[in-house]
Design a protein around this motif. Sequence first.
Motif: not given
Length: 334
Positions: A1-5, A15-20, A36-40, A42-54
């Motif tokens: 498993m890989r973690a991307i801040a 984040a997208r490159r790692t997921a692909v 997978v690229a589309i979802v990664a 969206e997930l990464a973008t939402n982390l910034i827009k709604h979560g203040g980063g993650g």
Amino acid sequence: MRAIAVKDVSQVAEARRTAVLVAKAVGFGEEDAGRVAIVATELATNLIKHGGGGELLVGSYSDRTGNGVECLALDKGPGIGDFEAASRDGYSTAGSQGSGLGAIARNSHQVDVFAPMGSGTAILVRFREGRPVPGLVSSMPRVGAINLPKTGEDVCGDAWSRVTHARGYKLVVADGLGHGTYAADASQAALRVFQDEKASAPGQILQKMHLALRPTRGAAISVADVDIERHQVTFAGIGNVAGVIVNQDGSVRQMVSHNGTVGHVAKRVQEFIYQFAGEPLIILCSDGLATNWNLRAYPGLAFRHPTLIAGVLYRDFTRGRDDVTVVVTRGEAA
């Protein structure tokens, strides 16, 4: 498993490159990797827009539901509350087009969410080969895990494994001393013994590991035999590894591990037997996770996907200075 801040928009592409890369490594073709690229993204973008980063965790999985890729988005933002409403196209709390969560659901085979208001958001997404079928509900896996190396390391010094038997299953978590390649050598040696001796009792397995790990730097190891028919767990542990039984009523039973290092100093190998009722969660973790967590602080989390449970515990209780492994299982006989 890989973690991307994911703290700003410049990290969305990573984040997208790692997921692909993970998708292609498990054999996904261009079309499946594209989803997978589309979802990664969206997930990464939402982390910034709604979560203040993650943080976005990406890895592969193999269980009774099949094989594929999983992404886990974790933040400590305001939460979502009504995920179903937020998944409808056009719904937005950030002034956007409001299609992000809908795109995630349409392009994945399984989505599970834990996002109570005021307590952050955790979204687990899983992919298999082939187009997702709308309305098809995937069966719930019985095991999920977070297994991550210390920041800056290429390999994880922790390892885990699970094998089923006629009355239940056996589970092991090995935490190689320190971190990096030599720690990984120790934990992988422990897993080889576990596979060879999987028919033996936990204490006997630990004794065999103690002999096999002498040429290595050693490890902290826990072994659990979960007997569904007899409603009991037989547990043996050496070193700073935690084993916990979480009953359906939320009560928690800590399992006992003796001091020492498997492969070097193990003065006493002892089995303990713990009774349980119903279908509990069995959670084993390395010392990369703090021990002051309590699932009662997360109403409803115990009934979510095991990987999602492991992810929330990692998000809130990782020590951040070591490898970390959290394995969550639900009981089921083979």
